[in-house]
Design a protein around this motif. Structure first.
Motif, PDB file in Angstrom:
ATOM      1  N   CYS A  98      39.845  32.834  55.444  1.00  0.00           N
ATOM      2  CA  CYS A  98      40.979  33.773  55.472  1.00  0.00           C
ATOM      3  C   CYS A  98      40.550  35.207  55.188  1.00  0.00           C
ATOM      4  CB  CYS A  98      42.050  33.324  54.477  1.00  0.00           C
ATOM      5  SG  CYS A  98      42.906  31.807  54.978  1.00  0.00           S
ATOM      6  N   ASP A  99      39.577  35.381  54.299  1.00  0.00           N
ATOM      7  CA  ASP A  99      39.095  36.735  53.995  1.00  0.00           C
ATOM      8  C   ASP A  99      38.564  37.435  55.238  1.00  0.00           C
ATOM      9  OD1 ASP A  99      39.759  36.508  51.361  1.00  0.00           O
ATOM     10  OD2 ASP A  99      37.728  36.192  50.614  1.00  0.00           O
ATOM     11  N   GLU A 100      37.956  36.672  56.131  1.00  0.00           N
ATOM     12  CA  GLU A 100      37.386  37.242  57.358  1.00  0.00           C
ATOM     13  C   GLU A 100      38.402  37.283  58.503  1.00  0.00           C
ATOM     14  OE1 GLU A 100      34.425  38.515  57.906  1.00  0.00           O
ATOM     15  OE2 GLU A 100      33.140  37.810  56.282  1.00  0.00           O
ATOM     16  N   CYS A 101      39.226  36.255  58.600  1.00  0.00           N
ATOM     17  CA  CYS A 101      40.074  36.100  59.791  1.00  0.00           C
ATOM     18  C   CYS A 101      41.408  36.830  59.730  1.00  0.00           C
ATOM     19  CB  CYS A 101      40.292  34.617  60.069  1.00  0.00           C
ATOM     20  SG  CYS A 101      38.754  33.754  60.498  1.00  0.00           S
ATOM     21  N   PHE A 102      41.985  36.989  58.559  1.00  0.00           N
ATOM     22  CA  PHE A 102      43.225  37.765  58.463  1.00  0.00           C
ATOM     23  C   PHE A 102      43.027  39.208  58.965  1.00  0.00           C
ATOM     24  CE2 PHE A 102      45.182  34.891  54.984  1.00  0.00           C
ATOM     25  CZ  PHE A 102      45.924  34.202  55.931  1.00  0.00           C
ATOM     26  N   PRO A 103      41.972  39.905  58.525  1.00  0.00           N
ATOM     27  CA  PRO A 103      41.745  41.275  59.019  1.00  0.00           C
ATOM     28  C   PRO A 103      41.491  41.318  60.528  1.00  0.00           C
ATOM     29  CG  PRO A 103      40.492  40.909  57.006  1.00  0.00           C
ATOM     30  CD  PRO A 103      41.015  39.571  57.439  1.00  0.00           C
ATOM     31  N   LEU A 104      40.800  40.324  61.060  1.00  0.00           N
ATOM     32  CA  LEU A 104      40.545  40.276  62.503  1.00  0.00           C
ATOM     33  C   LEU A 104      41.857  40.173  63.279  1.00  0.00           C
ATOM     34  CD1 LEU A 104      37.486  37.874  62.905  1.00  0.00           C
ATOM     35  CD2 LEU A 104      37.624  40.231  63.733  1.00  0.00           C
ATOM     36  N   ALA A 105      42.739  39.300  62.811  1.00  0.00           N
ATOM     37  CA  ALA A 105      44.030  39.111  63.478  1.00  0.00           C
ATOM     38  C   ALA A 105      44.857  40.386  63.423  1.00  0.00           C
ATOM     39  CB  ALA A 105      44.787  37.958  62.821  1.00  0.00           C
ATOM     40  N   GLU A 106      44.817  41.050  62.287  1.00  0.00           N
ATOM     41  CA  GLU A 106      45.571  42.299  62.139  1.00  0.00           C
ATOM     42  C   GLU A 106      45.011  43.384  63.063  1.00  0.00           C
ATOM     43  OE1 GLU A 106      47.106  45.311  58.603  1.00  0.00           O
ATOM     44  OE2 GLU A 106      46.009  43.479  58.086  1.00  0.00           O
ATOM     45  N   GLU A 107      43.695  43.430  63.172  1.00  0.00           N
ATOM     46  CA  GLU A 107      43.056  44.440  64.020  1.00  0.00           C
ATOM     47  C   GLU A 107      43.406  44.251  65.492  1.00  0.00           C
ATOM     48  OE1 GLU A 107      38.543  45.969  65.290  1.00  0.00           O
ATOM     49  OE2 GLU A 107      38.808  44.514  63.646  1.00  0.00           O
ATOM     50  N   TYR A 108      43.430  42.990  65.954  1.00  0.00           N
ATOM     51  CA  TYR A 108      43.644  42.736  67.382  1.00  0.00           C
ATOM     52  C   TYR A 108      45.078  42.330  67.732  1.00  0.00           C
ATOM     53  CZ  TYR A 108      38.633  43.213  67.946  1.00  0.00           C
ATOM     54  OH  TYR A 108      37.351  43.723  67.962  1.00  0.00           O
ATOM     55  N   GLY A 109      45.919  42.183  66.715  1.00  0.00           N
ATOM     56  CA  GLY A 109      47.345  42.012  66.981  1.00  0.00           C
ATOM     57  C   GLY A 109      47.876  40.610  67.159  1.00  0.00           C
TER      58      GLY A 109
END
Length: 277
Positions: A98-109
């Motif tokens: 989650c630490d890595e994937c939440f920011p990725l999802a937020e960045e790409y929408g």
């Protein structure tokens, strides 16, 4: 629905089979083992490969890989995922994912939700997978925000073909602490118990207790090593608590302290009873 599945092992393969049992679903999959992918496709479990084009068709993408591989896959694929898609990982730990994937999802929408199905067997691989694997089991969910009722309802609808009996919404921290006890500690104990030299002579002397305690010692060494390392703080804590109690048992048995042995057994019996009530 159009479902993308990354990894066709026991978990991913079982998910694919469950979705294909429901008419109208299409499954696009990806696996590093091309032979296994081809077998799944010939078997009718998979409709096509999950690539840059087909991922744009997916309502949901399930990532059934080891934690580090899951993170790397999403890092590579994030730019290709459409905003309407929900991505759910099926990894056994949640903090590092989650630490890595939440920011990725937020960045790409798009929307990322941490997930962990409480189902499995001592066997692994696509050949061990079955459509009924998740039926009646619990699904742990770690959404980006716990108050998003509409998102949770949508996830339940997407995962409905898997047949989960309940959904539990949690945090990455609580998930990892509890899983260290309910799953990881059990695998450590099973492995340690199976190392006793007496195990080599158990035939004819063993029944349900031995079988239950040693079942998960037949584990996937690579996967469980990674899971232990990713959650080593919580696992070490629960190991320490177990060792403390085992030392009490050892001392009482060595001294022939019948009253202490009975006391410890009663504590365990009551604790089990309260936990199940």
């Amino acid at each position: 629905m159009n479902i993308g599945i990354v990894g066709l092992g026991l978990i991913g393969g079982s998910a694919a089979k469950a979705y294909k049992e429901e008419e109208g679903n299409k499954v696009y999959a990806l696996d590093t083992d091309k032979t296994m992918f081809d077998y799944a496709k010939i078997s009718g479990v998979v409709d096509g490969i999950l690539d840059k084009e087909s991922i744009k068709l997916c309502d949901c993408v399930l990532i059934a890989l080891y934690p580090k591989d899951a993170i790397e896959y999403l890092k590579k694929t994030a730019p290709e995922i459409k905003k309407e898609t929900i991505v759910i990982d099926f990894c056994g730990v949640k903090r590092i994912v989650c630490d890595e994937c939440f920011p990725l999802a937020e960045e790409y929408g798009f929307t990322f939700v941490g997930g962990h199905p409480m189902a499995g067997t001592q066997n692994s691989g696509f050949k061990a997978s079955r459509a009924s694997l998740f039926t009646g089991s619990s699904m742990l969910l770690v959404p980006p925000r716990r108050d998003e009722i509409r998102l949770l309802e949508r996830i339940k609808k997407i995962l409905a073909p898997l047949g989960f009996g309940m959904f539990v919404v949690t945090t990455p921290e609580l998930h990892d602490e509890m899983i260290a006890y309910t799953s990881q500690l059990a695998h450590v104990v099973s492995s340690a118990y199976a190392m006793n030299p007496a195990a080599q002579n158990h035939k004819g002397y063993s029944a349900g207790s031995y079988k239950d305690l040693t079942r998960v010692a037949r584990l996937n060494v690579t996967m469980w090593t990674e899971l232990f390392m990713a959650n080593r703080d919580n696992l070490a804590m629960h190991l320490e608590q177990l060792i403390t109690v085992l030392e009490e048992y050892k001392a009482a048995i060595s001294k022939g302290d019948e009253a202490k042995i009975a006391e410890l057994l009663e504590k365990g019996r009551v604790s089990k009873q309260e936990a199940e009530s």
